[in-house]
Motif scaffolding. Sequence first.
Motif, mmCIF file in Angstrom:
data_model
loop_
_atom_site.group_PDB
_atom_site.id
_atom_site.type_symbol
_atom_site.label_atom_id
_atom_site.label_comp_id
_atom_site.label_asym_id
_atom_site.label_seq_id
_atom_site.Cartn_x
_atom_site.Cartn_y
_atom_site.Cartn_z
ATOM 1 N N PRO A 1 -38.507 44.619 -7.017
ATOM 2 C CA PRO A 1 -37.555 44.023 -5.944
ATOM 3 C C PRO A 1 -37.806 42.472 -5.933
ATOM 4 C CG PRO A 1 -39.072 45.723 -5.030
ATOM 5 C CD PRO A 1 -39.464 45.655 -6.414
ATOM 6 N N ALA A 2 -36.953 41.777 -5.578
ATOM 7 C CA ALA A 2 -36.849 40.432 -5.527
ATOM 8 C C ALA A 2 -36.404 39.936 -4.207
ATOM 9 C CB ALA A 2 -36.051 39.901 -6.385
ATOM 10 N N GLY A 3 -35.996 38.572 -3.745
ATOM 11 C CA GLY A 3 -35.846 38.031 -2.791
ATOM 12 C C GLY A 3 -34.380 38.438 -2.323
ATOM 13 N N ARG A 4 -33.972 38.230 -1.219
ATOM 14 C CA ARG A 4 -32.615 38.741 -0.694
ATOM 15 C C ARG A 4 -32.125 40.088 -0.894
ATOM 16 N NH1 ARG A 4 -29.456 33.127 -2.355
ATOM 17 N NH2 ARG A 4 -31.199 31.646 -1.826
ATOM 18 N N GLY A 5 -32.898 40.908 -1.044
ATOM 19 C CA GLY A 5 -32.678 42.486 -1.209
ATOM 20 C C GLY A 5 -32.385 42.609 -2.708
ATOM 21 N N LEU A 6 -32.545 41.681 -3.876
ATOM 22 C CA LEU A 6 -32.163 41.937 -5.052
ATOM 23 C C LEU A 6 -33.374 42.806 -5.860
ATOM 24 C CD1 LEU A 6 -30.543 38.275 -5.704
ATOM 25 C CD2 LEU A 6 -29.391 40.508 -5.052
ATOM 26 N N VAL A 7 -32.739 43.227 -6.973
ATOM 27 C CA VAL A 7 -33.572 44.078 -7.908
ATOM 28 C C VAL A 7 -33.620 43.227 -9.074
ATOM 29 C CG1 VAL A 7 -34.167 45.997 -8.969
ATOM 30 C CG2 VAL A 7 -33.375 46.186 -6.678
ATOM 31 N N GLU A 8 -34.505 42.699 -9.915
ATOM 32 C CA GLU A 8 -34.415 41.896 -11.001
ATOM 33 C C GLU A 8 -35.308 42.830 -11.934
ATOM 34 O OE1 GLU A 8 -35.928 37.993 -9.763
ATOM 35 O OE2 GLU A 8 -33.857 37.488 -8.963
ATOM 36 N N PRO A 9 -35.029 42.339 -13.406
ATOM 37 C CA PRO A 9 -35.755 42.818 -14.450
ATOM 38 C C PRO A 9 -37.209 42.040 -14.568
ATOM 39 C CG PRO A 9 -34.085 41.517 -15.361
ATOM 40 C CD PRO A 9 -33.750 41.712 -13.697
ATOM 41 N N LEU A 10 -38.092 42.735 -15.020
ATOM 42 C CA LEU A 10 -39.514 41.971 -15.160
ATOM 43 C C LEU A 10 -39.765 41.583 -16.594
ATOM 44 C CD1 LEU A 10 -41.592 44.531 -13.475
ATOM 45 C CD2 LEU A 10 -41.067 42.725 -12.478
ATOM 46 N N GLY A 11 -38.945 41.777 -17.627
ATOM 47 C CA GLY A 11 -39.259 41.298 -18.811
ATOM 48 C C GLY A 11 -39.066 39.874 -19.341
ATOM 49 N N ARG A 12 -38.927 39.447 -20.649
ATOM 50 C CA ARG A 12 -38.764 38.214 -21.153
ATOM 51 C C ARG A 12 -37.297 37.665 -20.803
ATOM 52 N NH1 ARG A 12 -36.466 36.733 -26.306
ATOM 53 N NH2 ARG A 12 -36.710 34.552 -26.801
ATOM 54 N N ARG A 13 -37.257 36.352 -20.310
ATOM 55 C CA ARG A 13 -36.334 35.743 -19.746
ATOM 56 C C ARG A 13 -35.544 35.036 -21.125
ATOM 57 N NH1 ARG A 13 -37.712 33.330 -13.864
ATOM 58 N NH2 ARG A 13 -38.366 35.637 -12.960
ATOM 59 N N TYR A 14 -34.340 34.882 -20.984
ATOM 60 C CA TYR A 14 -33.556 34.527 -22.153
ATOM 61 C C TYR A 14 -32.712 33.114 -21.745
ATOM 62 C CZ TYR A 14 -34.409 38.496 -24.787
ATOM 63 O OH TYR A 14 -35.199 39.555 -25.271
ATOM 64 N N GLY A 15 -32.812 32.535 -20.587
ATOM 65 C CA GLY A 15 -32.180 31.421 -20.156
ATOM 66 C C GLY A 15 -30.887 31.470 -19.748
ATOM 67 N N THR A 16 -30.608 30.527 -18.990
ATOM 68 C CA THR A 16 -29.241 30.475 -18.513
ATOM 69 C C THR A 16 -27.956 30.510 -19.259
ATOM 70 O OG1 THR A 16 -29.009 27.899 -18.221
ATOM 71 C CG2 THR A 16 -30.258 29.078 -16.350
ATOM 72 N N ASP A 17 -28.310 30.091 -20.433
ATOM 73 C CA ASP A 17 -27.160 30.332 -21.437
ATOM 74 C C ASP A 17 -27.052 31.467 -22.310
ATOM 75 O OD1 ASP A 17 -29.205 29.606 -22.906
ATOM 76 O OD2 ASP A 17 -28.452 28.098 -24.118
ATOM 77 N N ALA A 18 -27.748 32.520 -21.824
ATOM 78 C CA ALA A 18 -27.813 33.685 -22.508
ATOM 79 C C ALA A 18 -26.301 34.326 -22.561
ATOM 80 C CB ALA A 18 -28.848 34.532 -21.914
#
Length: 183
Positions: free
Chosen positions: A90-107
């Motif tokens: 769970p993340a803010g604003r009722g969202l659900v997000e992945p926990l793994g490695r992030r690839y950046g905004t230009d992925a």
Amino acid sequence: MRRRILAARRAMPEAERAAAGPALRDALAEVPLLTTGGTVALYYSVGTEPDTRKLLAALWKHGTYVLLPVLLPGGELDWAAYEGPDSLAPAGRGLVEPLGRRYGTDALRRAAAVLCPALAVDGAGRRLGRGAGCYDRALAHVGPHTLTLAVIYDTELVAEVPAEPHDRAVDGVVTPGRGLLRF
């Protein structure tokens, strides 16, 4: 327009909302661009949004590399890999997000397709989001050959969506009843 569409979503019978997930999955499960091993950026639906969770599971089981958004404090979207149901939190604003490695905004430059949320889309591909501009900023990063689709209910394909210069159009929509429609 946003208030009206959100109210219509809340008023939609639960059975109709529940049927959307399998219909969306089935409409896209055989699209080669989504199932041939490339990267697909998707979002994890919440609330009354058309259900993308069944599509997410089907693409992942098929071996598609799926990226999900991570909302950054400034409203940009970072992207991380979906690695199964246990890779979400769970993340803010009722969202659900992945926990793994992030690839950046230009992925998204390397994605074969991007499926984004919308409240309405018109025949020119103009999409009405929730107003924060997160997906307009994200769509600015897509590659020149990336297919961009908005996921909406059938009634949300409308004659015209108000647009501003910063708004990014999509190449098509996917709806539970009409399937994939490209503009």
